[in-house]
Design a protein around this motif. Structure first.
Motif, mmCIF file in Angstrom:
data_model
loop_
_atom_site.group_PDB
_atom_site.id
_atom_site.type_symbol
_atom_site.label_atom_id
_atom_site.label_comp_id
_atom_site.label_asym_id
_atom_site.label_seq_id
_atom_site.Cartn_x
_atom_site.Cartn_y
_atom_site.Cartn_z
ATOM 1 N N GLU A 29 1.050 -1.134 -0.114
ATOM 2 C CA GLU A 29 -0.045 -0.009 -0.036
ATOM 3 C C GLU A 29 0.872 1.020 0.098
ATOM 4 O O GLU A 29 0.671 2.156 -0.703
ATOM 5 N N GLN A 30 1.965 1.212 0.679
ATOM 6 C CA GLN A 30 2.619 2.122 0.894
ATOM 7 C C GLN A 30 3.396 2.635 -0.475
ATOM 8 O O GLN A 30 3.671 3.757 -1.213
ATOM 9 N N ALA A 31 4.030 1.470 -1.203
ATOM 10 C CA ALA A 31 4.576 1.551 -2.579
ATOM 11 C C ALA A 31 3.421 2.163 -3.548
ATOM 12 O O ALA A 31 3.984 2.868 -4.478
ATOM 13 N N LEU A 32 2.046 1.653 -3.498
ATOM 14 C CA LEU A 32 1.142 2.212 -4.432
ATOM 15 C C LEU A 32 1.424 3.743 -4.191
ATOM 16 O O LEU A 32 1.278 4.482 -5.337
ATOM 17 N N VAL A 33 1.096 4.220 -3.038
ATOM 18 C CA VAL A 33 1.185 5.911 -2.900
ATOM 19 C C VAL A 33 2.324 6.388 -3.422
ATOM 20 O O VAL A 33 2.205 7.447 -4.273
ATOM 21 N N ARG A 34 3.596 5.803 -2.844
ATOM 22 C CA ARG A 34 4.793 6.431 -3.577
ATOM 23 C C ARG A 34 4.839 6.206 -5.056
ATOM 24 O O ARG A 34 5.330 7.485 -5.558
ATOM 25 N N GLU A 35 4.679 5.175 -5.600
ATOM 26 C CA GLU A 35 4.810 5.068 -7.081
ATOM 27 C C GLU A 35 3.852 6.031 -7.894
ATOM 28 O O GLU A 35 4.432 6.566 -8.778
ATOM 29 N N VAL A 36 2.904 6.310 -7.554
ATOM 30 C CA VAL A 36 1.710 7.270 -8.048
ATOM 31 C C VAL A 36 2.075 8.616 -8.052
ATOM 32 O O VAL A 36 2.320 9.233 -9.100
ATOM 33 N N ARG A 37 2.822 8.823 -6.879
ATOM 34 C CA ARG A 37 3.282 10.383 -6.628
ATOM 35 C C ARG A 37 4.427 10.352 -7.571
ATOM 36 O O ARG A 37 4.719 11.366 -8.056
ATOM 37 N N GLU A 38 5.406 9.641 -7.450
ATOM 38 C CA GLU A 38 6.530 9.808 -8.284
ATOM 39 C C GLU A 38 6.679 9.832 -9.672
ATOM 40 O O GLU A 38 7.238 10.300 -10.495
ATOM 41 N N GLU A 39 5.655 8.837 -10.396
ATOM 42 C CA GLU A 39 5.625 8.587 -11.591
ATOM 43 C C GLU A 39 4.545 9.628 -12.339
ATOM 44 O O GLU A 39 4.972 9.978 -13.387
ATOM 45 N N VAL A 40 3.533 9.851 -11.634
ATOM 46 C CA VAL A 40 2.623 10.927 -12.334
ATOM 47 C C VAL A 40 2.164 11.995 -11.695
ATOM 48 O O VAL A 40 1.479 13.087 -11.990
ATOM 49 N N GLY A 41 2.979 12.154 -10.362
ATOM 50 C CA GLY A 41 2.814 13.320 -9.586
ATOM 51 C C GLY A 41 1.466 13.577 -8.857
ATOM 52 O O GLY A 41 0.986 14.605 -8.520
ATOM 53 N N LEU A 42 0.577 12.446 -8.620
ATOM 54 C CA LEU A 42 -0.647 12.569 -8.142
ATOM 55 C C LEU A 42 -0.748 11.963 -6.828
ATOM 56 O O LEU A 42 0.067 11.228 -6.380
ATOM 57 N N THR A 43 -1.693 12.521 -6.042
ATOM 58 C CA THR A 43 -1.931 11.986 -4.517
ATOM 59 C C THR A 43 -3.028 11.108 -4.475
ATOM 60 O O THR A 43 -4.020 11.472 -4.626
ATOM 61 N N VAL A 44 -2.731 9.842 -3.920
ATOM 62 C CA VAL A 44 -3.600 8.976 -3.905
ATOM 63 C C VAL A 44 -4.530 9.276 -2.486
ATOM 64 O O VAL A 44 -3.846 9.637 -1.569
ATOM 65 N N ILE A 45 -5.820 9.425 -2.474
ATOM 66 C CA ILE A 45 -6.646 9.763 -1.398
ATOM 67 C C ILE A 45 -7.317 8.475 -0.858
ATOM 68 O O ILE A 45 -7.674 8.286 0.252
ATOM 69 N N SER A 46 -7.501 7.514 -1.661
ATOM 70 C CA SER A 46 -8.007 6.118 -1.460
ATOM 71 C C SER A 46 -7.826 5.332 -2.241
ATOM 72 O O SER A 46 -7.486 5.340 -3.398
ATOM 73 N N TYR A 47 -7.825 3.822 -1.759
ATOM 74 C CA TYR A 47 -7.405 2.736 -2.739
ATOM 75 C C TYR A 47 -8.112 1.470 -2.077
ATOM 76 O O TYR A 47 -8.489 1.550 -1.044
ATOM 77 N N ARG A 48 -8.169 0.563 -3.181
ATOM 78 C CA ARG A 48 -8.781 -0.693 -2.763
ATOM 79 C C ARG A 48 -7.771 -1.941 -3.574
ATOM 80 O O ARG A 48 -7.519 -1.818 -4.548
#
Length: 114
Positions: A29-48
């Motif tokens: 889950e931490q990797a998901l948030v980090r990868e989205v931020r690093e690769e496309v500059g977006l902030t994940v607010i929720s996930y499943r």
């Protein structure tokens, strides 16, 4: 809402889903948030968490998540991404790399939503 981000990498014409690796000491889950931020500059607010599948070519377990971001317009790609685009669900099905694990994950998600 109701948009799917697909990306192109490494000069390939096909679109795929955003993916990355889990670093030592972090959760998937931490990797998901980090990868989205690093690769496309977006902030994940929720996930499943959706599902996983072993990917033979890279000898890795791929874990699939659906992620929602706070501001889709804040898109800013890094050097790993050639381009990316938001698609409607129908457009995403048509544009994802055919017969790929990305297509399998995407179609499973979209089929579940119907």
């Amino acid at each position: 809402q109701d948009r799917v981000l697909l990306l192109q990498q490494y000069g390939r014409k096909d679109y795929i889903l955003l993916a990355g690796y889990v670093n030592r000491g972090e959760s998937a889950e931490q990797a998901l948030v980090r990868e989205v931020r690093e690769e496309v500059g977006l902030t994940v607010i929720s996930y499943r968490y959706m599902q996983s599948c072993f990917f033979e070519p890279s000898n890795t377990l791929m874990c699939n998540f659906t992620a929602y971001v706070d501001n889709a317009k804040a898109l800013h790609i890094n050097q790993e991404i050639d381009r990316c685009k938001w698609f409607s669900p129908e457009e995403a099905r048509k544009n994802i790399r055919p017969n790929s694990l990305a297509a399998w994950f995407l179609n499973a998600y979209l089929d579940e939503k119907q």
